[in-house]
Every structure is written in structure tokens, then in C-alpha cells.
Design a protein around this motif. Structure first.
Motif, PDB file in Angstrom:
ATOM      1  N   ALA A 179     -18.553  -0.646  11.143  1.00  0.00           N
ATOM      2  CA  ALA A 179     -18.162   0.145   9.978  1.00  0.00           C
ATOM      3  C   ALA A 179     -18.784  -0.436   8.717  1.00  0.00           C
ATOM      4  N   GLU A 180     -19.295   0.440   7.881  1.00  0.00           N
ATOM      5  CA  GLU A 180     -19.822   0.010   6.589  1.00  0.00           C
ATOM      6  C   GLU A 180     -18.686  -0.254   5.604  1.00  0.00           C
ATOM      7  N   LYS A 181     -17.608   0.495   5.762  1.00  0.00           N
ATOM      8  CA  LYS A 181     -16.444   0.314   4.903  1.00  0.00           C
ATOM      9  C   LYS A 181     -15.190   0.577   5.716  1.00  0.00           C
ATOM     10  N   SER A 182     -14.137  -0.194   5.468  1.00  0.00           N
ATOM     11  CA  SER A 182     -12.848   0.077   6.089  1.00  0.00           C
ATOM     12  C   SER A 182     -11.747  -0.455   5.187  1.00  0.00           C
ATOM     13  N   VAL A 183     -10.645   0.299   5.141  1.00  0.00           N
ATOM     14  CA  VAL A 183      -9.479  -0.068   4.349  1.00  0.00           C
ATOM     15  C   VAL A 183      -8.258   0.051   5.248  1.00  0.00           C
ATOM     16  N   SER A 184      -7.489  -1.019   5.368  1.00  0.00           N
ATOM     17  CA  SER A 184      -6.331  -1.046   6.254  1.00  0.00           C
ATOM     18  C   SER A 184      -5.032  -0.994   5.457  1.00  0.00           C
ATOM     19  N   ALA A 185      -4.018  -0.384   6.050  1.00  0.00           N
ATOM     20  CA  ALA A 185      -2.707  -0.320   5.414  1.00  0.00           C
ATOM     21  C   ALA A 185      -1.619  -0.322   6.472  1.00  0.00           C
ATOM     22  N   CYS A 186      -0.556  -1.110   6.248  1.00  0.00           N
ATOM     23  CA  CYS A 186       0.622  -1.056   7.099  1.00  0.00           C
ATOM     24  C   CYS A 186       1.513   0.079   6.610  1.00  0.00           C
ATOM     25  N   LEU A 187       1.901   0.959   7.513  1.00  0.00           N
ATOM     26  CA  LEU A 187       2.691   2.136   7.152  1.00  0.00           C
ATOM     27  C   LEU A 187       3.980   2.191   7.954  1.00  0.00           C
ATOM     28  N   ALA A 188       4.999   2.783   7.355  1.00  0.00           N
ATOM     29  CA  ALA A 188       6.280   2.948   8.040  1.00  0.00           C
ATOM     30  C   ALA A 188       6.221   4.078   9.057  1.00  0.00           C
ATOM     31  N   ASP A 189       5.287   5.009   8.890  1.00  0.00           N
ATOM     32  CA  ASP A 189       5.175   6.142   9.814  1.00  0.00           C
ATOM     33  C   ASP A 189       3.745   6.644   9.819  1.00  0.00           C
ATOM     34  N   LEU A 190       3.089   6.557  10.989  1.00  0.00           N
ATOM     35  CA  LEU A 190       1.700   6.974  11.145  1.00  0.00           C
ATOM     36  C   LEU A 190       1.557   8.455  11.452  1.00  0.00           C
ATOM     37  N   THR A 191       2.653   9.137  11.798  1.00  0.00           N
ATOM     38  CA  THR A 191       2.556  10.568  12.098  1.00  0.00           C
ATOM     39  C   THR A 191       2.494  11.354  10.792  1.00  0.00           C
ATOM     40  N   THR A 192       2.183  12.651  10.900  1.00  0.00           N
ATOM     41  CA  THR A 192       2.047  13.456   9.693  1.00  0.00           C
ATOM     42  C   THR A 192       3.358  13.546   8.908  1.00  0.00           C
ATOM     43  N   THR A 193       4.489  13.338   9.564  1.00  0.00           N
ATOM     44  CA  THR A 193       5.756  13.303   8.843  1.00  0.00           C
ATOM     45  C   THR A 193       5.708  12.248   7.754  1.00  0.00           C
ATOM     46  N   GLY A 194       5.144  11.090   8.081  1.00  0.00           N
ATOM     47  CA  GLY A 194       5.064   9.991   7.128  1.00  0.00           C
ATOM     48  C   GLY A 194       3.806   9.993   6.294  1.00  0.00           C
ATOM     49  N   THR A 195       2.664  10.312   6.908  1.00  0.00           N
ATOM     50  CA  THR A 195       1.399  10.213   6.172  1.00  0.00           C
ATOM     51  C   THR A 195       1.262  11.289   5.100  1.00  0.00           C
ATOM     52  N   LEU A 196       1.936  12.430   5.277  1.00  0.00           N
ATOM     53  CA  LEU A 196       1.952  13.414   4.194  1.00  0.00           C
ATOM     54  C   LEU A 196       2.634  12.835   2.957  1.00  0.00           C
ATOM     55  N   ALA A 197       3.717  12.105   3.175  1.00  0.00           N
ATOM     56  CA  ALA A 197       4.457  11.525   2.054  1.00  0.00           C
ATOM     57  C   ALA A 197       3.724  10.350   1.433  1.00  0.00           C
ATOM     58  N   SER A 198       3.063   9.536   2.266  1.00  0.00           N
ATOM     59  CA  SER A 198       2.403   8.329   1.760  1.00  0.00           C
ATOM     60  C   SER A 198       0.988   8.586   1.266  1.00  0.00           C
ATOM     61  N   GLY A 199       0.454   9.779   1.554  1.00  0.00           N
ATOM     62  CA  GLY A 199      -0.901  10.083   1.120  1.00  0.00           C
ATOM     63  C   GLY A 199      -1.980   9.587   2.042  1.00  0.00           C
ATOM     64  N   HIS A 200      -1.651   9.376   3.322  1.00  0.00           N
ATOM     65  CA  HIS A 200      -2.624   8.845   4.271  1.00  0.00           C
ATOM     66  C   HIS A 200      -3.144   9.906   5.239  1.00  0.00           C
ATOM     67  N   THR A 201      -3.026  11.165   4.863  1.00  0.00           N
ATOM     68  CA  THR A 201      -3.680  12.255   5.556  1.00  0.00           C
ATOM     69  C   THR A 201      -4.059  13.292   4.515  1.00  0.00           C
ATOM     70  N   VAL A 202      -4.857  14.272   4.908  1.00  0.00           N
ATOM     71  CA  VAL A 202      -5.212  15.388   4.028  1.00  0.00           C
ATOM     72  C   VAL A 202      -4.822  16.668   4.758  1.00  0.00           C
ATOM     73  N   GLU A 203      -3.770  17.313   4.281  1.00  0.00           N
ATOM     74  CA  GLU A 203      -3.255  18.485   4.975  1.00  0.00           C
ATOM     75  C   GLU A 203      -4.295  19.591   5.091  1.00  0.00           C
TER      76      GLU A 203
END
Length: 442
Positions: free
Chosen positions: A29-53
Motif C-alpha cells: 500500500a502506498e497509503k494506509s490509515v488505521s482506526a479502532c472502531l466500536a462497530d465495523l458494520t454499516t450500523t456503526g460506520t455510518l455514525a462514525s464516518g467510516h463508510t460512504v453510503e
């Protein structure tokens, strides 16, 4: 929407086993950014901003049950590339990927390429949520080029499509290594999964890179064959006939049926003509046959038959041999090397079942690989599930059938054979809510 701010707003290190467990290196990978999240599913990533609906909007029905929470680590990044159509994360860089690592891992990895010309989060709800909830690590790629002008990527006709296969292989190798390093033990099972163009990628990987995978699930994968059928053989006659059909011509109606579109799917034709047929024909034709319309870029939208360089009049079989050679570069053979489950809706109004998965099933059998394949024709299924909510009594969602097939693949790999290939009828008395929740393969 960009995720740059969200990617920096990770949960405290206590959300993972240790601070060090929040950092994951992805080889190559040329670039990578890691984050620990409480929920990796769309239920959580929608709230945390870690997906694009917007990446996955319209692919599933609203009734498809959600999952969560699944804590773990998310890695967003990209591999070296020269194209820049993907604006996710504010990076303006293609070959972006997402890798999600659940805290409670079952030893497996699911890899997916995006459907259509969507970006890396497109599979989050349709595939990723289930994989993560069942303990799999999940990796997805934007395939190396995105958007309606994807054909601008590459030098030779077919380059952009060929890159899709390369990028899935690249991500599979990198993800397997990253996952093994993160959990400090090797991956025990690698599955390929995808819908539409993502389903095509599953087929291609199991034909050409079977040693990387243990099996796959193909949700209405695109069929590419140099000698047809392919989408450039059945979309032009539909485009040519549709205006007359809309004006009431019975002959034009029959022409669209003859092109392969199913009787009973007529209520879907107007939407698909406006949203899918015209655009799909023009951009994929531009990718493999750019000389057809001269200096134009992907032809003339919704041109009337008889207009010079009109895609409604495109005749794949009469084009120069160079066009078939471009398609040959990404063609399928049916020679799968690992177990594959295929799902296809009988009312698919983008990739008609008789011109796609029916053909691919026969190809697999002809190649002597029939014992590795299960094929389920879903009565009332369309190409994707976005219109199910509009036509709940006429369409059946395939999302629940995919979930059943995914679990059936896992059982198959444990020695439990899935139901025989067949047609999945709408159960008597089943309500739309029932169909949104479950699906039996046999």
C-alpha cells in the motif's frame, strides 16, 4: 462526501486489545490509515464516518436486516496508481481499498470487488456486514478505476477492465498478509464474493487464481465472452426497440424479448432504459471499441436509431477483430478451480438471466467443472434490490438469498453439500417482509 476527518477520529486504543493493535500495515500500500472502531458494520460506520453510503445506495432493500456491533480495526488506503477518479477520503486516487478486522476473528477472509463502477465501500451492506458479523475479516477494492468515465484509464482497449482482475488479486495477497500479521496466525479460509461486476470478478478469480481462494459466491456476475453473448450483444437491440415499444409497438416489444429480456419484466423496462441500458452500453463499448464513435467519448446519450455513431445501432458481431480481442482479454471460460455458488434473478433487467448465468452454468458444465458449481435461479429477482421497495409484490430481494448462499459455501467447505442447483420459487403466502428476512436455497 470525504472521510479524511473521520479517519483521524478513531476510538481510544482501549477499544482494541492494545494501542499497537490499532495499527495495521498492508503490504504494497502506498497509503494506509488505521482506526479502532466500536462497530465495523454499516450500523456503526455510518455514525462514525467510516463508510460512504452513496457507494452502496440502491443495492439492497430497506428490509434487509442489519448487524452489529462488531468491534475491530478498519484500514483505509490505496495502492500505487496513476488514475485519480476516486475522491473518497479526499485522496483523489484510485486503487483505494478498505480492510476490516473484527476483534473476534474466525480465521477467514472475504474479498470483494465493487459492483458497477462504484467505489470501495459499495459492498459494505450487501456483503461486508454479514462477513464481519460471522467473524471474517473483510477486504474490498474499487477495482483500480471508478465512475462512468472509467474507460479513460489505461492505454489499450480493455485495459481498464483487465485492471479490475489485477486489483482483486493484489488486494487478496496483501490482505492475507496483513490479516496474518494482525492476528499472528495465518488465514485458514479465503472467500471471494461479489455482485454484478463484482460477481464477474469472483468468476474470473476462481478460474484464473484458484490457489488464492477456497470458494466464492457470485451474485449475478457479468458474463464476458469474445464470441458472445455479452452486454454489447443484447443491450443495443433493446435500446433500438425501446422508443417504439414505449409508443405501443408490439413488434418492438417482441424485439426486446428476443434480445433476452424476460416476459413479465416489462414494468422494469422504462427505469432500466433511462438509468442502465443506455449508459452501460455506451461506456463499456467505449472501453473495448473506442473507434466506433470516432472522437466522441462514449457516444451520444439516448440517440435515435439511424443517428451516426449511435450505440442503439451497434452490431458487435460486425465490428473489427480487434474488438473481440479486447473482450477476449477479460473473457470467462467456465474453468473454475474452486467451489462456486451463483445466484441470478429471473427478472434481471440489466443482465438477462438467459444471456448470462444460464450460459455461464453451461460453460462450467462443458468445462468439466460442474461438480464445483451450484446455480440458483431466483424467481422474481432483479439485478440489484434497489427497486424491491417500489415493487414489493412483483420483485423478490436477492440479498437474503446471498446470505444463505454465503453460509452454504461455508458449509460446503466443511463437507456439508449445499442443495442441488435449481429454481427458488416465491414461497406460498410469503409476505415482502418475510422475503426480506430469509431465503431457502432448496
Amino acid at each position: 462526501m470525504v472521510l479524511a476527518g473521520a479517519l483521524a477520529a478513531a476510538l481510544p486504543a482501549s477499544a482494541s486489545a492494545s494501542a499497537g493493535r490499532c495499527r495495521v500495515d498492508v503490504p504494497g500500500a502506498e497509503k494506509s490509515v488505521s482506526a479502532c472502531l466500536a462497530d465495523l458494520t454499516t450500523t456503526g460506520t455510518l455514525a462514525s464516518g467510516h463508510t460512504v453510503e452513496a457507494d452502496w445506495a440502491g443495492l439492497t432493500s430497506t428490509g434487509l436486516p442489519g448487524y452489529g456491533p462488531v468491534p475491530g480495526v478498519q484500514v483505509d488506503g490505496y495502492f500505487p496508481d496513476t488514475s485519480k477518479a476516486n475522491t473518497n477520503n479526499g485522496w483523489n486516487h484510485d486503487s483505494q481499498f478498505v480492510l476490516r478486522l473484527p476483534s473476534h476473528w474466525n480465521g477467514g477472509l472475504v474479498v470483494a470487488g465493487s459492483p458497477g463502477v462504484r467505489r470501495q465501500y459499495a459492498n459494505d451492506r450487501a456483503i461486508g456486514d454479514q462477513a464481519l458479523a460471522e467473524g471474517y475479516a473483510f477486504a474490498a477494492t474499487d477495482k483500480g478505476n471508478t465512475g462512468a468515465a472509467f474507460y479513460d484509464d489505461g492505454v489499450r482497449p480493455g485495459d481498464a477492465l483487465a485492471e479490475w482482475n489485477t486489483r482483486v488479486t493484489q488486494l487478496t495477497l496483501a490482505a492475507r498478509s496483513a490479516v496474518a500479521q494482525h492476528y499472528r496466525r495465518p488465514v485458514t479460509r479465503t472467500l471471494a464474493a461479489g455482485l454484478s461486476n463484482g460477481g464477474y470478478l469472483v468468476r474470473w478469480q476462481l478460474e484464473n487464481r484458484p490457489w488464492l481462494y477456497d470458494g466464492g459466491v457470485d451474485w449475478e456476475g457479468t458474463l464476458w465472452r469474445a464470441d458472445g453473448p455479452n452486454l454489447l450483444t443484447f443491450l443495443p437491440p433493446a435500446l433500438r426497440a425501446y422508443p417504439a415499444y414505449a409508443a405501443g409497438s408490439s413488434a418492438a416489444h417482441q424485439s426486446i424479448l428476443d434480445a433476452g429480456f424476460a416476459p413479465g419484466s416489462e414494468f422494469l423496462w422504462d427505469y432500466h432504459y433511462r438509468v442502465y441500458w443506455d449508459l452501460t452500453q455506451r461506456i463499456y463499448r467505449e472501453e473495448v471499441d473506442p473507434s466506433f464513435d470516432g472522437s466522441l467519448a462514449a457516444g451520444i446519450p439516448f440517440c435515435a436509431s439511424g443517428t451516426p455513431s449511435c450505440d442503439a445501432d451497434y452490431e458487435y458481431s460486425s465490428r473489427p477483430a480487434s474488438v473481440a480481442r479486447a473482450v477476449e482479454r477479460i473473457s470467462l471460460t467456465g474453468r473454475i478451480g474452486k467451489p462456486l455458488l451463483t445466484l441470478h434473478g429471473t427478472l434481471d433487467t440489466l443482465l438477462p438471466i438467459t444471456r448470462d448465468s444460464d450460459v455461464y452454468d453451461r460453460m462450467i458444465t462443458s468445462a468439466g467443472r460442474g461438480s464445483l458449481h451450484r446455480y440458483y435461479r431466483v424467481v422474481g429477482g432483479n439485478h440489484v434490490d434497489g427497486l424491491v421497495d417500489q415493487f414489493p409484490d412483483q420483485l423478490r430481494p436477492l440479498g437474503p438469498c446471498f446470505r444463505t448462499a454465503f453460509d452454504a459455501l461455508g458449509g460446503w467447505l466443511r463437507g456439508v453439500r449445499p442443495p442441488a442447483s435449481g429454481t427458488i420459487a416465491r414461497p406460498a403466502g410469503a409476505t415482502p417482509a418475510d422475503l426480506a428476512r430469509s431465503c431457502s436455497l432448496g
